[in-house]
Design a protein around this motif. Sequence first.
Motif, mmCIF file in Angstrom:
data_model
loop_
_atom_site.group_PDB
_atom_site.id
_atom_site.type_symbol
_atom_site.label_atom_id
_atom_site.label_comp_id
_atom_site.label_asym_id
_atom_site.label_seq_id
_atom_site.Cartn_x
_atom_site.Cartn_y
_atom_site.Cartn_z
ATOM 1 N N ASN A 142 -2.735 9.590 -7.904
ATOM 2 C CA ASN A 142 -1.647 8.929 -8.614
ATOM 3 C C ASN A 142 -0.803 8.052 -7.697
ATOM 4 O O ASN A 142 -0.800 8.230 -6.479
ATOM 5 C CB ASN A 142 -0.733 9.979 -9.262
ATOM 6 N N GLY A 143 -0.099 7.124 -8.333
ATOM 7 C CA GLY A 143 0.860 6.287 -7.629
ATOM 8 C C GLY A 143 2.273 6.644 -8.063
ATOM 9 O O GLY A 143 2.811 7.683 -7.696
ATOM 10 N N LEU A 144 2.882 5.789 -8.898
ATOM 11 C CA LEU A 144 4.231 6.055 -9.386
ATOM 12 C C LEU A 144 4.287 7.259 -10.314
ATOM 13 O O LEU A 144 5.361 7.831 -10.535
ATOM 14 C CB LEU A 144 4.770 4.824 -10.122
ATOM 15 N N LEU A 145 3.155 7.644 -10.869
ATOM 16 C CA LEU A 145 3.072 8.819 -11.732
ATOM 17 C C LEU A 145 3.093 10.070 -10.846
ATOM 18 O O LEU A 145 2.054 10.629 -10.495
ATOM 19 C CB LEU A 145 1.795 8.761 -12.575
ATOM 20 N N HIS A 146 4.310 10.480 -10.492
ATOM 21 C CA HIS A 146 4.489 11.484 -9.444
ATOM 22 C C HIS A 146 5.911 12.040 -9.569
ATOM 23 O O HIS A 146 6.813 11.335 -10.030
ATOM 24 C CB HIS A 146 4.297 10.807 -8.075
ATOM 25 N N PRO A 147 6.142 13.294 -9.187
ATOM 26 C CA PRO A 147 7.491 13.871 -9.341
ATOM 27 C C PRO A 147 8.601 13.055 -8.710
ATOM 28 O O PRO A 147 9.726 13.012 -9.222
ATOM 29 C CB PRO A 147 7.359 15.243 -8.669
ATOM 30 N N ARG A 148 8.314 12.402 -7.588
ATOM 31 C CA ARG A 148 9.316 11.567 -6.925
ATOM 32 C C ARG A 148 8.906 10.099 -6.906
ATOM 33 O O ARG A 148 9.443 9.304 -6.126
ATOM 34 C CB ARG A 148 9.572 12.085 -5.496
ATOM 35 N N GLY A 149 7.941 9.738 -7.763
ATOM 36 C CA GLY A 149 7.545 8.342 -7.883
ATOM 37 C C GLY A 149 6.848 7.789 -6.662
ATOM 38 O O GLY A 149 6.886 6.576 -6.420
ATOM 39 N N PHE A 150 6.179 8.679 -5.887
ATOM 40 C CA PHE A 150 5.542 8.207 -4.660
ATOM 41 C C PHE A 150 4.305 9.059 -4.366
ATOM 42 O O PHE A 150 4.307 9.897 -3.467
ATOM 43 C CB PHE A 150 6.534 8.264 -3.487
ATOM 44 N N GLY A 151 3.261 8.830 -5.148
ATOM 45 C CA GLY A 151 2.016 9.558 -4.969
ATOM 46 C C GLY A 151 1.132 8.957 -3.885
ATOM 47 O O GLY A 151 1.527 8.041 -3.160
ATOM 48 N N VAL A 152 -0.084 9.483 -3.805
ATOM 49 C CA VAL A 152 -1.028 9.093 -2.756
ATOM 50 C C VAL A 152 -1.263 7.580 -2.733
ATOM 51 O O VAL A 152 -1.313 6.966 -1.660
ATOM 52 C CB VAL A 152 -2.367 9.835 -2.951
ATOM 53 N N ALA A 153 -1.411 6.967 -3.915
ATOM 54 C CA ALA A 153 -1.705 5.527 -3.958
ATOM 55 C C ALA A 153 -0.542 4.695 -3.434
ATOM 56 O O ALA A 153 -0.744 3.646 -2.812
ATOM 57 C CB ALA A 153 -2.066 5.107 -5.384
ATOM 58 N N CYS A 154 0.694 5.137 -3.677
ATOM 59 C CA CYS A 154 1.857 4.448 -3.121
ATOM 60 C C CYS A 154 1.913 4.638 -1.611
ATOM 61 O O CYS A 154 2.132 3.676 -0.853
ATOM 62 C CB CYS A 154 3.143 4.984 -3.738
ATOM 63 N N HIS A 155 1.720 5.871 -1.180
ATOM 64 C CA HIS A 155 1.801 6.210 0.243
ATOM 65 C C HIS A 155 0.786 5.394 1.048
ATOM 66 O O HIS A 155 1.127 4.777 2.064
ATOM 67 C CB HIS A 155 1.517 7.710 0.392
ATOM 68 N N LEU A 156 -0.461 5.378 0.577
ATOM 69 C CA LEU A 156 -1.508 4.632 1.272
ATOM 70 C C LEU A 156 -1.229 3.136 1.234
ATOM 71 O O LEU A 156 -1.440 2.426 2.229
ATOM 72 C CB LEU A 156 -2.868 4.939 0.644
ATOM 73 N N GLY A 157 -0.748 2.648 0.101
ATOM 74 C CA GLY A 157 -0.454 1.223 -0.022
ATOM 75 C C GLY A 157 0.616 0.760 0.950
ATOM 76 O O GLY A 157 0.460 -0.269 1.615
ATOM 77 N N VAL A 158 1.699 1.514 1.048
ATOM 78 C CA VAL A 158 2.784 1.123 1.945
ATOM 79 C C VAL A 158 2.330 1.180 3.401
ATOM 80 O O VAL A 158 2.653 0.289 4.198
ATOM 81 C CB VAL A 158 4.017 2.017 1.710
ATOM 82 N N LEU A 159 1.565 2.209 3.772
ATOM 83 C CA LEU A 159 1.143 2.344 5.167
ATOM 84 C C LEU A 159 0.104 1.304 5.578
ATOM 85 O O LEU A 159 0.052 0.908 6.740
ATOM 86 C CB LEU A 159 0.598 3.756 5.419
ATOM 87 N N THR A 160 -0.741 0.863 4.648
ATOM 88 C CA THR A 160 -1.771 -0.134 4.977
ATOM 89 C C THR A 160 -1.367 -1.541 4.565
ATOM 90 O O THR A 160 -2.016 -2.506 4.959
ATOM 91 C CB THR A 160 -3.098 0.206 4.277
ATOM 92 N N ASP A 161 -0.316 -1.656 3.755
ATOM 93 C CA ASP A 161 0.139 -2.919 3.182
ATOM 94 C C ASP A 161 -0.951 -3.584 2.345
ATOM 95 O O ASP A 161 -1.034 -4.807 2.277
ATOM 96 C CB ASP A 161 0.634 -3.885 4.264
ATOM 97 N N LEU A 162 -1.782 -2.762 1.701
ATOM 98 C CA LEU A 162 -2.798 -3.267 0.790
ATOM 99 C C LEU A 162 -2.382 -2.987 -0.657
ATOM 100 O O LEU A 162 -1.776 -1.942 -0.937
ATOM 101 C CB LEU A 162 -4.143 -2.571 1.033
ATOM 102 N N PRO A 163 -2.699 -3.902 -1.581
ATOM 103 C CA PRO A 163 -2.508 -3.562 -2.985
ATOM 104 C C PRO A 163 -3.302 -2.299 -3.318
ATOM 105 O O PRO A 163 -4.476 -2.181 -2.929
ATOM 106 C CB PRO A 163 -3.070 -4.785 -3.722
ATOM 107 N N CYS A 164 -2.672 -1.354 -3.999
ATOM 108 C CA CYS A 164 -3.315 -0.082 -4.325
ATOM 109 C C CYS A 164 -3.048 0.290 -5.778
ATOM 110 O O CYS A 164 -1.957 0.044 -6.303
ATOM 111 C CB CYS A 164 -2.812 1.035 -3.419
ATOM 112 N N VAL A 165 -4.050 0.929 -6.381
ATOM 113 C CA VAL A 165 -3.954 1.392 -7.766
ATOM 114 C C VAL A 165 -4.306 2.872 -7.803
ATOM 115 O O VAL A 165 -5.331 3.285 -7.248
ATOM 116 C CB VAL A 165 -4.927 0.609 -8.675
ATOM 117 N N GLY A 166 -3.476 3.669 -8.449
ATOM 118 C CA GLY A 166 -3.779 5.081 -8.637
ATOM 119 C C GLY A 166 -4.663 5.270 -9.854
ATOM 120 O O GLY A 166 -4.366 4.742 -10.931
#
Length: 250
Positions: A127-151
């Motif tokens: 998941n990405g924004l679909l997460h208890p704090r709005g920051f799932g795996v897809a968000c985390h990986l996207g921010v760290l790699t600066d790549l567009p990411c989809v959960g």
Amino acid sequence: MAGRAAPPPDATLRAWEREQARLGAGVVEEDTEEWQRDPGFAGLERVGGVDLSYIKGDDSSACASLVVLSYPALEVLYEDCRMVTVSAPYVAGFLAFREVPFLVEAVQRLQQEEPRLRPQVLLVDGNGLLHPRGFGVACHLGVLTDLPCVGVAKNLLQVDGLVRDELHREQIRSLQREGDTFPLTGASGRALGMALRSNNNSSKPLYISVGHRVCLETAVRLVKSCCRYRIPEPIRQCPEAHTALTADPA
């Protein structure tokens, strides 16, 4: 069979929460690339998929996979599947701290070894924004790699009032053909993602959410365009790479 790791102390969980908040401030929930704005994704040539698959009976041994496919042909251009030892315990809502370091390493290896094959977008099994704090795996990986990411999740994560109740099952039944969707709107009133029927041969939806540098509408269109079966090809090919690795003689 390996025993489960002990849960982390409260201080670690609080530090993880602070890190999610810090990194979460960098999430971009809109399209940033020209190809995203084109109805046929003209200019998109490489789509990546990432996954961490655990060895049955051992939650500390896993295969971290990164696969890059051509687009729109969806032919494999690059595979990286490495056996890794996972030391961080599983804690609901903090999966990224267990898995993302290995996925970041895979992206970095690709950048060093085959930079011309760097994906223009990553589909993430999670998941990405679909997460208890709005920051799932897809968000985390996207921010760290600066790549567009989809959960891309196979099951509904029950957050913000979203539950697998009879209403939800009725909404799933309303998805009559591939491409049909309904929004995952939480009690907050925010659309956290979209349920997508990705294939006529499967009535089970996928749960799509924004990871980074993509809007929800584009994320859904992209996932749909990558599906030959229920699971989009960039993610579906990750277990294939894992099977090939484990089948090889030592």
